[in-house]
Design a protein around this motif. Structure first.
Motif, PDB file in Angstrom:
ATOM      1  N   ALA A 194       0.840  -1.203   0.000  1.00  0.00           N
ATOM      2  CA  ALA A 194       0.000   0.000   0.000  1.00  0.00           C
ATOM      3  C   ALA A 194       0.875   1.252   0.000  1.00  0.00           C
ATOM      4  O   ALA A 194       0.582   2.240  -0.691  1.00  0.00           O
ATOM      5  CB  ALA A 194      -0.920  -0.002   1.214  1.00  0.00           C
ATOM      6  N   ALA A 195       1.971   1.209   0.769  1.00  0.00           N
ATOM      7  CA  ALA A 195       2.895   2.345   0.794  1.00  0.00           C
ATOM      8  C   ALA A 195       3.534   2.558  -0.568  1.00  0.00           C
ATOM      9  O   ALA A 195       3.714   3.700  -1.014  1.00  0.00           O
ATOM     10  CB  ALA A 195       3.969   2.118   1.857  1.00  0.00           C
ATOM     11  N   LEU A 196       3.866   1.468  -1.257  1.00  0.00           N
ATOM     12  CA  LEU A 196       4.457   1.595  -2.590  1.00  0.00           C
ATOM     13  C   LEU A 196       3.459   2.207  -3.568  1.00  0.00           C
ATOM     14  O   LEU A 196       3.832   3.058  -4.393  1.00  0.00           O
ATOM     15  CB  LEU A 196       4.914   0.222  -3.096  1.00  0.00           C
ATOM     16  CG  LEU A 196       5.628   0.224  -4.459  1.00  0.00           C
ATOM     17  CD1 LEU A 196       6.912   1.049  -4.389  1.00  0.00           C
ATOM     18  CD2 LEU A 196       5.921  -1.195  -4.908  1.00  0.00           C
ATOM     19  N   ASP A 197       2.195   1.810  -3.474  1.00  0.00           N
ATOM     20  CA  ASP A 197       1.172   2.394  -4.336  1.00  0.00           C
ATOM     21  C   ASP A 197       1.038   3.894  -4.069  1.00  0.00           C
ATOM     22  O   ASP A 197       0.877   4.686  -5.022  1.00  0.00           O
ATOM     23  CB  ASP A 197      -0.174   1.700  -4.089  1.00  0.00           C
ATOM     24  CG  ASP A 197      -0.230   0.319  -4.734  1.00  0.00           C
ATOM     25  OD1 ASP A 197       0.596   0.038  -5.623  1.00  0.00           O
ATOM     26  OD2 ASP A 197      -1.116  -0.471  -4.340  1.00  0.00           O
ATOM     27  N   GLU A 198       1.093   4.300  -2.821  1.00  0.00           N
ATOM     28  CA  GLU A 198       0.990   5.717  -2.492  1.00  0.00           C
ATOM     29  C   GLU A 198       2.173   6.490  -3.067  1.00  0.00           C
ATOM     30  O   GLU A 198       2.009   7.605  -3.607  1.00  0.00           O
ATOM     31  CB  GLU A 198       0.944   5.892  -0.964  1.00  0.00           C
ATOM     32  CG  GLU A 198      -0.348   5.391  -0.341  1.00  0.00           C
ATOM     33  CD  GLU A 198      -0.290   5.414   1.188  1.00  0.00           C
ATOM     34  OE1 GLU A 198       0.763   5.827   1.718  1.00  0.00           O
ATOM     35  OE2 GLU A 198      -1.276   5.021   1.820  1.00  0.00           O
ATOM     36  N   ALA A 202       2.225   9.438  -5.829  1.00  0.00           N
ATOM     37  CA  ALA A 202       2.860  10.712  -5.514  1.00  0.00           C
ATOM     38  C   ALA A 202       3.904  11.080  -6.573  1.00  0.00           C
ATOM     39  O   ALA A 202       4.023  12.250  -6.969  1.00  0.00           O
ATOM     40  CB  ALA A 202       3.519  10.660  -4.134  1.00  0.00           C
ATOM     41  N   SER A 203       4.651  10.083  -7.031  1.00  0.00           N
ATOM     42  CA  SER A 203       5.662  10.336  -8.060  1.00  0.00           C
ATOM     43  C   SER A 203       5.032  10.808  -9.349  1.00  0.00           C
ATOM     44  O   SER A 203       5.555  11.702 -10.034  1.00  0.00           O
ATOM     45  CB  SER A 203       6.479   9.065  -8.307  1.00  0.00           C
ATOM     46  OG  SER A 203       7.161   8.651  -7.151  1.00  0.00           O
ATOM     47  N   ALA A 204       3.879  10.239  -9.700  1.00  0.00           N
ATOM     48  CA  ALA A 204       3.203  10.622 -10.937  1.00  0.00           C
ATOM     49  C   ALA A 204       2.719  12.066 -10.900  1.00  0.00           C
ATOM     50  O   ALA A 204       2.568  12.711 -11.940  1.00  0.00           O
ATOM     51  CB  ALA A 204       2.026   9.684 -11.204  1.00  0.00           C
ATOM     52  N   SER A 205       2.493  12.584  -9.697  1.00  0.00           N
ATOM     53  CA  SER A 205       1.977  13.948  -9.565  1.00  0.00           C
ATOM     54  C   SER A 205       3.078  15.010  -9.586  1.00  0.00           C
ATOM     55  O   SER A 205       2.800  16.207  -9.514  1.00  0.00           O
ATOM     56  CB  SER A 205       1.173  14.089  -8.285  1.00  0.00           C
ATOM     57  OG  SER A 205       2.017  14.011  -7.153  1.00  0.00           O
ATOM     58  N   LEU A 206       4.349  14.567  -9.678  1.00  0.00           N
ATOM     59  CA  LEU A 206       5.449  15.521  -9.653  1.00  0.00           C
ATOM     60  C   LEU A 206       5.531  16.335 -10.943  1.00  0.00           C
ATOM     61  O   LEU A 206       6.116  17.408 -10.967  1.00  0.00           O
ATOM     62  CB  LEU A 206       6.773  14.788  -9.431  1.00  0.00           C
ATOM     63  CG  LEU A 206       6.948  14.155  -8.022  1.00  0.00           C
ATOM     64  CD1 LEU A 206       8.253  13.373  -7.965  1.00  0.00           C
ATOM     65  CD2 LEU A 206       6.915  15.226  -6.951  1.00  0.00           C
ATOM     66  N   GLY A 207       4.961  15.790 -12.032  1.00  0.00           N
ATOM     67  CA  GLY A 207       4.898  16.544 -13.266  1.00  0.00           C
ATOM     68  C   GLY A 207       6.146  16.494 -14.101  1.00  0.00           C
ATOM     69  O   GLY A 207       7.085  15.808 -13.863  1.00  0.00           O
TER      70      GLY A 207
END
Length: 207
Positions: A194-198, A202-207
């Motif tokens: 679950a932590a890896l999915d989070e 989060a990484s995808a939202s860095l732009g």
């Protein structure tokens, strides 16, 4: 051979963590750890080169499980999917006894700069092991390094949540049966994945 008592290694780890918490790392001697664990000093040195290495007991096994899981992931798995396979495999090394020891270990580390340094080196070593396993799968170095770092961060975050949670909690995936060691292992895997999915989101939202 009679001094090689079953469970001596585990008793040494528990004794050391308890003593580190009670009187501090610097004030604790190998002789005290051995006495608390009910073994001789020579038995201590058969298992550990010094008291600092007690902190990373099981690190070799953990690194091996991480790399095995990554290596055995499907050939078409993405780098993070391979990391997830490694994390799931490694979670099997953590049973209920580890979960119950974790708060005391955390307190001992927080109180000692030397133990904090050793814990940091452990983190670097685990990240390097995952990076190397990904490179062996043909993943480019920068991507492998980033995936390895995310994997270690996920493991540390998931482990912390698992260790600090309610002992009666059924974990991130719900539907658990009896609270035996196998259940604890599965529960840890749920937290870590679950932590890896989070972190992936989060990484995808860095732009």
């Amino acid at each position: 051979m009679s001094r090689w008592e079953p469970g001596a290694r585990e008793r040494l780890v528990v004794a050391a963590v308890d003593l580190f918490t009670e009187q501090g790392y610097d004030a604790t001697t190998v002789a005290q750890i051995a006495e608390r664990a009910g073994v001789t000093k020579s038995t201590f040195f058969r298992h550990f080169p010094d008291k600092r290495e007690l902190l990373v007991a099981g690190q070799e096994t953990l690194s091996r499980l991480l790399t095995e899981g990554i290596a055995e992931a499907p050939g078409d798995a993405s780098p993070l999917e391979a990391v997830a396979a490694g994390l799931e495999r490694a979670s099997t090394a953590m049973g209920q006894a580890t979960r119950e020891l974790a708060p005391r270990l955390k307190a001992a580390i927080a109180a000692s700069a030397e133990l904090q340094e050793r814990d940091t080196l452990k983190t670097v070593s685990l990240a390097a092991a995952m990076t190397a396993a990904l490179v062996a799968r043909g993943v480019p170095d920068p991507i492998a390094a980033l995936a390895g770092e995310l994997g270690v961060l996920a493991f540390k975050r998931g482990y912390a949540e698992w260790a600090e949670g309610d002992r009666g909690d059924r974990g991130a995936e719900g539907e658990r049966g009896a609270e035996d060691d196998g259940g604890a292992e599965q529960e840890l895997a749920g937290y870590v994945l679950a932590a890896l999915d989070e972190l992936r989101a989060a990484s995808a939202s860095l732009g």
